[in-house]
Write an enzyme that holds these catalytic residues in place. Structure first.
Site, PDB file in Angstrom:
ATOM      1  N   SER A  57      38.254  74.307  15.774  1.00  0.00           N
ATOM      2  CA  SER A  57      37.607  73.290  14.687  1.00  0.00           C
ATOM      3  C   SER A  57      37.193  74.281  13.773  1.00  0.00           C
ATOM      4  O   SER A  57      37.037  75.555  13.949  1.00  0.00           O
ATOM      5  CB  SER A  57      36.568  72.478  15.343  1.00  0.00           C
ATOM      6  OG  SER A  57      35.572  73.029  15.726  1.00  0.00           O
ATOM      7  N   LYS A  58      36.653  73.674  12.591  1.00  0.00           N
ATOM      8  CA  LYS A  58      35.661  74.476  11.705  1.00  0.00           C
ATOM      9  C   LYS A  58      34.490  75.283  11.912  1.00  0.00           C
ATOM     10  O   LYS A  58      34.424  76.261  11.745  1.00  0.00           O
ATOM     11  CB  LYS A  58      35.256  73.192  10.557  1.00  0.00           C
ATOM     12  CG  LYS A  58      36.032  73.340   9.377  1.00  0.00           C
ATOM     13  CD  LYS A  58      35.323  72.615   8.270  1.00  0.00           C
ATOM     14  CE  LYS A  58      34.179  73.250   7.605  1.00  0.00           C
ATOM     15  NZ  LYS A  58      33.670  72.440   6.417  1.00  0.00           N
ATOM     16  N   ARG A  59      34.038  74.733  13.437  1.00  0.00           N
ATOM     17  CA  ARG A  59      32.861  75.343  14.015  1.00  0.00           C
ATOM     18  C   ARG A  59      33.373  76.608  14.358  1.00  0.00           C
ATOM     19  O   ARG A  59      32.688  77.744  14.204  1.00  0.00           O
ATOM     20  CB  ARG A  59      32.551  74.474  15.280  1.00  0.00           C
ATOM     21  CG  ARG A  59      31.109  74.611  15.673  1.00  0.00           C
ATOM     22  CD  ARG A  59      31.134  73.957  16.640  1.00  0.00           C
ATOM     23  NE  ARG A  59      32.174  73.623  17.865  1.00  0.00           N
ATOM     24  CZ  ARG A  59      32.587  74.488  18.676  1.00  0.00           C
ATOM     25  NH1 ARG A  59      31.879  75.706  18.969  1.00  0.00           N
ATOM     26  NH2 ARG A  59      33.627  74.254  19.633  1.00  0.00           N
TER      27      ARG A  59
END
Ligand code: GLU
Length: 509
Positions: free
Chosen positions: A266-268
């Site tokens: 994910s973007k995380r």
């Protein structure tokens, strides 16, 4: 494959933001399969969830696919015979099929308000079942055409009471389908809830729209991420309920892409580990938050695709570097693994370097030049043709070239004189002063002249080569890196070299 129809595949993104690398991997596998079978690759925009719609996302997706070299054969920008290519423009189709499902007893009207739905969840909540669903257990306690009967339903409809249409999932039985990656997949239908098919705003949900569109667009193969596998039983049930079994696409649910910690990428992860997640730069129009893309980070599109191809697939030979035509020739779903694939950024950079090394010098210059210009460095093609091939082995990304070549064009801003301080002597200072004087008189010099001049100056001052090479490198380049010093000297010329030598000598004295 038993389907004898011409191959038609689709990528069906929702325009909700930046295009994730997992999305591009889905596009790639669809595209490779289409090209292998002389088929058609369709881009369909799934924009029926108006609450998640993001301005600019559709255009961004089209631009990303163009940058990657995976342009669709049919899309909103290039309509074919199967339009509209935007779901929001197909509203009447969905109503027509929802009506058919209601008539055949596979769907029903539901009038429950959001408050009534909340109350249902409270009433039916137990320790074993903390979040009860709208399904065979609860539906008869709710306000819908099944519990109310035909007359009361008609009255509510006539009064304009807001409603949704829900699918009526059977109370028993299984749904089974063959997945090209996972083999036979089976689901217990009784466990699936009565999902909403048409919403109060008149828009279909994804579940109805995806089935109707795949049917109307004559999609023969539907490859999508594993996150959609839990939705597959509803979709297969709808295909069957609408009597379209024979036209149902061949499914393939592609393996999840995982971050270095094993969780779904994910973007995380991008923020935590410092790598891009989106294909190209994306700025969230609501928050203004920018996210860097692979393109701007300095990936070649073909290398980016090569890395993505390896997330779940290999050709069995141990080869890892492929051009797009090679991928088209070699890709096969049989060799796509079902288990999650970890994205390895260091490997992606290595793959990019392998593609950089294969570029012709002219293509190398054309690709690197915009990155140099973004960093504020203007140089002629003739100079770059000389310099870039010499430093390319030191670069993984197009954005690495700036640091590796700026000293050919500009004096180092902050040469690392401190690195020399410990071993700096008066003798060294005297040598570099006399060497600078020699260089000053040589506006042009070849590599061999530069080497010979340096040797002569060393001999005259009684200094060993080993003592002078590192200081000279720091003076010319700014730090302990860079290609052959005499090549650099031949490029920058004597007077510029002399000035750089004096700058560092002054810093040290
Ligand atoms: N609209 C879905 C998405 O955003 C498409 C899933 C599918 O391919 O069925 O990914």
């Amino acid at each position: 494959m038993t389907d004898s129809r011409p191959v038609r595949v689709r990528f069906a993104p929702s325009p909700t933001g930046g295009l994730h690398l997992g999305g591009v991997r889905t596009v790639l596998y669809n595209y490779l399969f289409a090209r292998q079978h002389n088929g058609t690759f369709v881009l369909r925009i799934e924009d029926t969830d108006q609450t998640r719609f993001v301005t600019g996302a559709e255009e961004y997706i089209l631009n990303c696919l163009e940058w990657c070299g995976l342009s669709p054969d049919e899309s909103v920008a290039k309509p074919g015979l199967y339009g509209p290519y935007r779901q929001s423009e197909r509203k009447s189709d969905y109503w027509q099929y929802a009506d058919l499902l209601i008539e055949s007893g596979h769907a029903y009207y539901a009038f429950d308000t959001p408050e009534e739905l909340d109350a249902m969840r409270e009433t039916f909540k137990t320790a074993d079942n903390p979040s009860p669903q709208y399904d065979r257990h609860t539906r008869m306690q709710m306000r819908n055409s099944l519990s109310l009967g035909a007359e009361a339903t008609q009255t509510l409809l006539d009064d304009g009471t807001p409603y949704v249409v829900r699918v009526k999932m059977p109370s028993s039985g299984t749904v089974a389908f063959n997945d090209a990656v996972r083999g036979e997949v089976r689901f217990d239908l009784a466990l699936v809830d009565d999902k909403v098919l048409l919403k109060r705003d008149g828009m279909p949900t994804y579940h109805l729209a995806v089935v109707v569109d795949d049917y109307l667009m004559e999609i023969t193969h539907a490859f999508r991420g594993e996150e959609w596998l839990p939705s597959a039983p509803v979709h297969v049930f709808l295909w069957e309920a609408l009597g379209w079994n024979a036209q149902m696409p061949q499914w393939a649910h592609l393996p999840l892409i995982l971050g270095p910690d094993g969780a779904k990428l994910s973007k995380r992860h991008g923020a935590k580990y410092g790598f891009p997640i989106f294909a190209m730069n994306w700025t969230d129009p609501k928050t203004g938050e920018p996210t860097e893309g692979f393109r701007e980070r300095g990936f070649l599109p073909e290398a980016f695709l090569n890395s993505l191809a390896l997330l779940g697939w290999n050709d069995g030979s141990g080869d890892e570097i492929f051009t797009l035509p090679e991928l088209i020739a070699k890709f096969s779903l049989d060799r796509v693994a079902a288990s999650g694939a970890v994205f390895d950024y260091e490997k992606a950079k290595w793959v990019n370097q392998q593609h950089l090394l294969k570029l012709s010098d002219a293509d190398l210059v054309a690709n690197v030049k915009p990155f140099l210009e973004t960093s504020g460095l203007q140089a002629s093609d003739a100079d770059l043709l000389k310099v870039l091939p010499v430093i390319k082995e030191r670069c993984h990304l197009l954005s690495d070239f700036y640091e590796q070549c700026r000293f050919f064009f500009q004096a180092p801003e902050a040469p690392d004189a401190d690195a020399l301080r410990a071993k700096w002597t008066d003798k060294a200072a005297a040598f570099f002063e006399s060497y600078a004087t020699v260089l000053e008189a040589q506006p042009t010099l070849t590599e061999s002249e530069a080497a010979a001049g340096f040797e002569a100056a060393l001999a005259a001052a009684g200094i060993k080569k080993g003592e002078a090479m590192l200081p000279l490198r720091v003076m010319l380049v700014g730090g302990k890196f860079g290609p052959d010093l005499f090549f650099i000297l031949s490029h920058i010329g004597g007077p510029e070299a002399a000035a750089r030598i004096r700058t560092v000598r002054n810093l040290l004295s």
